[in-house]
Design a protein around this motif. Structure first.
Motif, short mmCIF file in Angstrom:
data_model
loop_
_atom_site.label_atom_id
_atom_site.label_comp_id
_atom_site.label_asym_id
_atom_site.label_seq_id
_atom_site.Cartn_x
_atom_site.Cartn_y
_atom_site.Cartn_z
N ASP A 117 0.84 -1.20 0.00
CA ASP A 117 0.00 0.00 0.00
C ASP A 117 0.87 1.25 0.00
O ASP A 117 1.87 1.32 0.71
N LEU A 118 0.47 2.23 -0.80
CA LEU A 118 1.21 3.49 -0.94
C LEU A 118 0.25 4.64 -0.74
O LEU A 118 -0.88 4.62 -1.25
N ARG A 119 0.71 5.65 0.01
CA ARG A 119 -0.10 6.84 0.25
C ARG A 119 0.79 8.06 0.23
O ARG A 119 1.88 8.06 0.81
N CYS A 120 0.34 9.12 -0.44
CA CYS A 120 1.10 10.38 -0.47
C CYS A 120 0.17 11.53 -0.10
O CYS A 120 -0.87 11.73 -0.73
N ASP A 121 0.58 12.28 0.94
CA ASP A 121 -0.17 13.44 1.41
C ASP A 121 0.61 14.72 1.10
O ASP A 121 1.84 14.74 1.20
N VAL A 122 -0.11 15.76 0.77
CA VAL A 122 0.49 17.09 0.57
C VAL A 122 -0.34 18.08 1.39
O VAL A 122 -1.56 18.16 1.23
N GLY A 123 0.34 18.81 2.27
CA GLY A 123 -0.36 19.78 3.10
C GLY A 123 -1.44 19.17 3.96
O GLY A 123 -2.47 19.81 4.23
N GLY A 124 -1.25 17.93 4.38
CA GLY A 124 -2.21 17.27 5.24
C GLY A 124 -3.38 16.63 4.53
O GLY A 124 -4.24 16.03 5.18
N THR A 125 -3.41 16.71 3.21
CA THR A 125 -4.49 16.11 2.42
C THR A 125 -3.95 14.95 1.59
O THR A 125 -2.92 15.09 0.91
N THR A 126 -4.64 13.83 1.63
CA THR A 126 -4.20 12.68 0.85
C THR A 126 -4.49 12.90 -0.63
O THR A 126 -5.65 13.15 -1.01
N ARG A 127 -3.44 12.83 -1.42
CA ARG A 127 -3.61 12.99 -2.87
C ARG A 127 -3.52 11.66 -3.61
O ARG A 127 -4.16 11.47 -4.65
N GLN A 128 -2.68 10.77 -3.13
CA GLN A 128 -2.43 9.51 -3.83
C GLN A 128 -2.60 8.35 -2.86
O GLN A 128 -2.05 8.38 -1.76
N ARG A 129 -3.32 7.34 -3.30
CA ARG A 129 -3.47 6.13 -2.50
C ARG A 129 -3.64 4.96 -3.48
O ARG A 129 -4.53 4.99 -4.33
N THR A 130 -2.80 3.95 -3.33
CA THR A 130 -2.86 2.84 -4.27
C THR A 130 -2.20 1.62 -3.64
O THR A 130 -1.73 1.66 -2.50
N SER A 131 -2.16 0.55 -4.40
CA SER A 131 -1.33 -0.62 -4.09
C SER A 131 -0.43 -0.86 -5.28
O SER A 131 -0.83 -0.66 -6.44
N THR A 132 0.79 -1.29 -5.01
CA THR A 132 1.69 -1.60 -6.11
C THR A 132 1.20 -2.80 -6.93
O THR A 132 1.74 -3.08 -8.00
N ALA A 133 0.16 -3.46 -6.45
CA ALA A 133 -0.47 -4.51 -7.25
C ALA A 133 -1.06 -3.95 -8.54
O ALA A 133 -1.30 -4.70 -9.50
N GLY A 154 7.15 4.25 -10.75
CA GLY A 154 6.01 4.94 -11.35
C GLY A 154 5.02 5.40 -10.30
O GLY A 154 5.02 4.93 -9.16
N THR A 155 4.17 6.34 -10.69
CA THR A 155 3.25 6.97 -9.73
C THR A 155 1.80 6.74 -10.13
O THR A 155 1.48 6.65 -11.32
N PRO A 156 0.91 6.64 -9.13
CA PRO A 156 -0.52 6.49 -9.43
C PRO A 156 -1.19 7.84 -9.64
O PRO A 156 -0.56 8.90 -9.59
N ALA A 157 -2.49 7.80 -9.84
CA ALA A 157 -3.27 9.03 -9.98
C ALA A 157 -3.19 9.87 -8.70
O ALA A 157 -2.92 9.35 -7.62
N GLY A 158 -3.39 11.17 -8.88
CA GLY A 158 -3.40 12.07 -7.74
C GLY A 158 -2.24 13.04 -7.71
O GLY A 158 -2.06 13.75 -6.72
N VAL A 159 -1.46 13.11 -8.79
CA VAL A 159 -0.38 14.09 -8.83
C VAL A 159 -1.00 15.49 -8.82
O VAL A 159 -2.12 15.70 -9.30
#
Length: 288
Positions: free
Chosen positions: A199-215, A243-248
């Motif tokens: 599982d991968l999660r990326c937050d910017v400024g306290g808001t989650t922008r990207q959440r995915t699984s490398t699956a 590579g990166t998921p949606a939410g950039v």
């Protein structure tokens, strides 16, 4: 095992909330050069039996009392996988994916470590975050098949592939200084039997922008190593950003970017746009 660089190039084993300094157990000690002590350890592991770190009766330093650095401050090369999630392909309205585009290279001078700042180069061009799983090569790989690809992996780390949305080549837009935050450490491959299930999660400024699984990768880690090694020889200490998921999305001065990958770690950096310039004021600009 979690291996980190800290406090001006010391090599440490991270154990819980503390780090054990093992620099003196590494051949050559702290004199590892610009690539760093961990890179030296990876190279030694690739060519012969790895030094087994003795942690018994050694002092432990709380992580809160050390300064973590990029575990690989100057990788041999950084290989990127463009458009390697279908949802990112859809959000960017691309008609191609990694299967059509192949891979690209980022400058190794773009690496920074935890707690540092991404420096925005332009005040009037969007600069995006892209959270990714990083694969650290441990053995030389050339024309490696997917079935044997993971045998060439030393470990995994968090990577932020920062990107300016402008007209230059992909490698240029992603190679500005500070555009590859890396860390906070490397988790050895034996602790992650399946990198295609994280599982991968990326937050910017306290808001989650990207959440995915490398699956959901188009080219999974095995296939990506196999493809890349058919193009270029991969050496110990090279890093593949998968590579990166949606939410950039765009970064702004003062943002905090946090990338968390299950079983790997949590990488946090800041954003500084105080010295950004107008795009048309960049060196080398030509009219017409």
């Amino acid at each position: 095992m979690r291996l980190a660089l800290f406090d001006k190039g010391r090599l440490g084993v991270v154990d819980g909330d503390s780090v054990v300094d093992v620099t003196d157990q590494l051949a050559g000690g702290a004199a590892a050069g610009a690539a760093g002590a961990l890179h030296q350890y990876i190279e030694n592991t690739a060519v012969g039996p790895a030094a087994r770190f003795d942690l018994a009766d050694r002092p432990r330093i709380p992580l809160s009392e050390v300064t973590l650095e990029a575990p690989l401050p100057r990788p041999g090369k950084i290989v990127g996988a463009p458009v390697n999630y279908l949802d990112h392909k859809a959000e960017m309205e691309y008609t191609t994916s990694v299967a059509d585009l192949g891979v690209f290279l980022k400058a190794n001078s773009s690496v920074i470590g935890p707690g540092h700042d991404i420096l925005l180069p332009y005040s009037d061009r969007r600069t995006d975050q892209e959270g990714e799983l990083g694969v650290v090569i441990g053995r030389t790989a050339r024309h490696v098949g997917a079935d044997e690809a993971l045998d060439h992996v030393f470990g995994y780390t968090c990577v932020l592939d920062i990107t300016v949305r402008s007209g230059e080549d992909r490698s240029t837009r992603k190679s500005f200084d500070t555009f590859t935050p890396l860390g906070p450490w490397i988790v050895t491959a034996d602790e992650i039997p399946d990198p295609d299930a994280l599982d991968l999660r990326c937050d910017v400024g306290g808001t989650t922008r990207q959440r995915t699984s490398t699956a959901d990768l188009i080219y999974g880690v095995r296939e990506l190593i196999a493809y890349t090694s058919s193009v270029m020889t991969l050496h110990p200490g090279d890093v593949i950003a998968t590579g990166t998921p949606a939410g950039v999305g765009p970064l702004s001065h003062g943002d905090r970017v946090v990338l968390e990958i299950a079983r790997v770690g949590r990488l946090e950096v800041g954003v500084d746009g105080s010295e950004a310039i107008a795009y048309d004021g960049r060196p080398g600009r030509r009219d017409g």
